[in-house]
Enzyme design. Structure first.
Site, PDB file in Angstrom:
ATOM      1  N   THR A 279       0.858  -1.192   0.000  1.00 19.08           N
ATOM      2  CA  THR A 279       0.000   0.000   0.000  1.00 19.08           C
ATOM      3  C   THR A 279       0.886   1.231   0.000  1.00 19.08           C
ATOM      4  O   THR A 279       1.875   1.292   0.740  1.00 19.08           O
ATOM      5  CB  THR A 279      -0.949   0.018   1.210  1.00 19.08           C
ATOM      6  OG1 THR A 279      -1.760  -1.162   1.164  1.00 19.08           O
ATOM      7  CG2 THR A 279      -1.869   1.238   1.200  1.00 19.08           C
ATOM      8  N   PHE A 281       1.125   5.172   0.761  1.00 17.36           N
ATOM      9  CA  PHE A 281       0.487   6.207   1.575  1.00 17.36           C
ATOM     10  C   PHE A 281       1.072   7.570   1.195  1.00 17.36           C
ATOM     11  O   PHE A 281       2.249   7.670   0.856  1.00 17.36           O
ATOM     12  CB  PHE A 281       0.765   5.976   3.064  1.00 17.36           C
ATOM     13  CG  PHE A 281       0.141   4.719   3.621  1.00 17.36           C
ATOM     14  CD1 PHE A 281       0.729   3.470   3.399  1.00 17.36           C
ATOM     15  CD2 PHE A 281      -1.014   4.776   4.385  1.00 17.36           C
ATOM     16  CE1 PHE A 281       0.165   2.314   3.913  1.00 17.36           C
ATOM     17  CE2 PHE A 281      -1.594   3.621   4.906  1.00 17.36           C
ATOM     18  CZ  PHE A 281      -0.991   2.385   4.664  1.00 17.36           C
TER      19      PHE A 281
HETATM   20  O1  LIG Z   1      -7.507  -0.564   7.881  1.00 15.17           O
HETATM   21  C1  LIG Z   1      -6.299  -0.317   7.984  1.00 15.17           C
HETATM   22  O2  LIG Z   1      -5.547  -0.930   8.733  1.00 15.17           O
HETATM   23  C2  LIG Z   1      -5.741   0.741   7.156  1.00 15.17           C
HETATM   24  O3  LIG Z   1      -4.694   1.256   7.472  1.00 15.17           O
HETATM   25  C3  LIG Z   1      -6.466   1.118   5.895  1.00 15.17           C
HETATM   26  C4  LIG Z   1      -5.979   0.386   4.672  1.00 15.17           C
HETATM   27  C5  LIG Z   1      -6.559   1.044   3.373  1.00 15.17           C
HETATM   28  O4  LIG Z   1      -7.336   1.978   3.433  1.00 15.17           O
HETATM   29  O5  LIG Z   1      -6.205   0.558   2.294  1.00 15.17           O
HETATM   30  C6  LIG Z   1      -4.511   0.489   4.578  1.00 15.17           C
HETATM   31  C7  LIG Z   1      -3.741  -0.511   4.140  1.00 15.17           C
HETATM   32  C8  LIG Z   1      -4.303  -1.779   3.663  1.00 15.17           C
HETATM   33  O6  LIG Z   1      -4.307  -1.685   2.258  1.00 15.17           O
HETATM   34  C9  LIG Z   1      -5.702  -1.990   4.121  1.00 15.17           C
HETATM   35  C10 LIG Z   1      -6.424  -0.991   4.655  1.00 15.17           C
END
Ligand SMILES: O=C(O)C(=O)C[C@]1(C(=O)O)C=C[C@@H](O)C=C1
Length: 390
Positions: A279, A281
């Site tokens: 992911t 950010f």
């Molecule tokens: O729910 C979490 O733990 C988050 O940090 C959110 C979140 C997102 O929004 O994509 C962040 C990383 C992962 O891809 C899954 C969920």
């Protein structure tokens, strides 16, 4: 078990359309900040937060103070900050790219907002971006944006895209609605676990709770297990909920850190559909950083175009012609436009990331070229690439 669920800091939750005064601990004395809904003015192109060739932020070519997305004074050369009403010369100077990871001014810990509760991947991303920060949980993405705007925190770290699940559209929309600058990015390897309360086995589970992105990233495993998916605000919040309610028929998809924090068992590890689950950010701040050329930079922009054949092709050509590599393109509906009911198509905003610094003449030329025919253009930030190991 509930006793082991400790909250390190309380979750920020800001009522909508309210006015909040900065807390006494705020580093700068600021007047009251209120949240206003900006709108997009079409056919009035503005290059926001553009940068001069020395790398200094100029704040826009023809209008150095007023962002194009504000309602009032679009042609006004006001010397006041449009968000706070504070005179511009009293606002802090832009951060340089070398100091963007350091505390703001007085040596105290940087406060970094993230969406979710303790144990969320976003908290890990915030701590990866700023290892000694105070990570501040927020219950929604737009609360994290507002927390920065209102000086309750120094930065926000929010997910923007995932290698399996794709874009987090909500945050694309919020980037435009708010006035924050992208000052960095963090890539995080996301390794999901299936969590359950002590004594619960996989066969006992009927449903599983998690963030929709996390559920999408584990599609294959969850289908094989025949579990009903229930979407909640964040992964760690799902774990906390299953733990607090001592559910026996429900599990959660969350991190191993969440299992430790909320006292749960890990029934399965690495349940995402692909081991390369990353992911990305964005790090958001009130001020832009001064772009450099000392290391690889990326620039994020958003623009809209006149409708017509080849319009997007022409827009992307401004980068191709200058050998500038694009790393991401995303389109979102352009809202609040007078509807063209006779047309069969919609209007779009295009979000593009390209590999160049705004301190680079080549990148400035590309944006000047794009500005000649874009109906709207805003630079969201020019920032160092995250090239660290995941
Ligand atoms: O729910 C979490 O733990 C988050 O940090 C959110 C979140 C997102 O929004 O994509 C962040 C990383 C992962 O891809 C899954 C969920």
């Amino acid at each position: 078990m509930a006793a082991s669920i400790a909250a390190r800091s309380s979750v920020i939750s800001i009522p909508r359309q309210t006015t909040v005064k900065p807390s006494p601990s705020d580093r700068e004395s600021r007047s009251t900040v209120s949240f206003r809904q900006p709108y997009i003015r079409r056919r009035n192109v503005r290059l926001l937060a553009s940068f001069n060739s020395n790398g200094g932020a100029t704040g826009g070519k023809s209008d150095s103070k007023a962002p194009a997305l504000e309602i009032p004074n679009i042609e006004d050369d006001s010397t006041y900050d449009v968000v706070s009403g504070v005179p511009s010369h009293l606002l802090p100077k832009p951060l340089s790219s070398t100091q963007y990871s350091k505390p703001v001014s007085d040596g105290s810990r940087l406060r970094v907002a993230y969406q979710g509760v303790r144990g969320a991947y976003s908290e890990s991303a915030a701590e990866k971006a700023y290892p000694n920060c105070e990570a501040v949980p927020c219950d929604q993405f737009d609360v994290a944006f507002q927390a920065v705007e209102r000086w309750l925190v120094d930065r926000a770290v929010l997910p923007i895209e995932n290698s399996l699940g794709g874009s987090i559209h909500r945050n694309y929309d919020l980037l435009l609605r708010h006035r924050l600058h992208i000052v960095g990015e963090v890539k995080l390897a996301v390794r999901h676990c299936l969590l359950a309360n002590h004594g619960v086995k996989v066969e006992d589970l009927k449903r599983v709770l998690s963030h929709p992105q996390a559920l999408a990233q584990c599609e294959n495993t969850l289908t094989k297990l025949g579990l009903v998916r229930e979407a909640v605000d964040d992964t760690a919040g799902a774990a906390k909920d299953v733990a607090l309610r001592n559910l026996k028929d429900a599990g959660a998809v969350a991190s191993s850190a969440a299992a430790t924090i909320y006292g749960m068992d890990i029934l399965a590890e690495d349940i995402q559909d692909d081991c390369d689950n990353v992911t990305r950010f964005l790090i958001l701040a009130r001020e832009p950083i001064i772009p450099g050329t000392d290391r690889p930079f990326k620039t994020s922009i958003v623009f809209s175009l006149e409708w017509g054949p080849g319009a997007l092709f022409k827009a992307l050509a401004v980068f191709a012609l200058r050998q500038i590599n694009l790393t991401k393109i995303e389109s979102r509906p352009l809202r609040n436009q007078p509807s063209r009911s006779s047309d069969t198509c919609f209007d779009y905003l295009f979000y593009v990331d390209f590999e160049a610094s705004m301190a680079d003449q080549n990148a400035q030329n590309a944006l000047s070229h794009l500005k000649e025919f874009a109906t709207f253009l805003r630079v969201l930030g020019s920032y160092p690439l995250d090239t660290t190991m995941l």
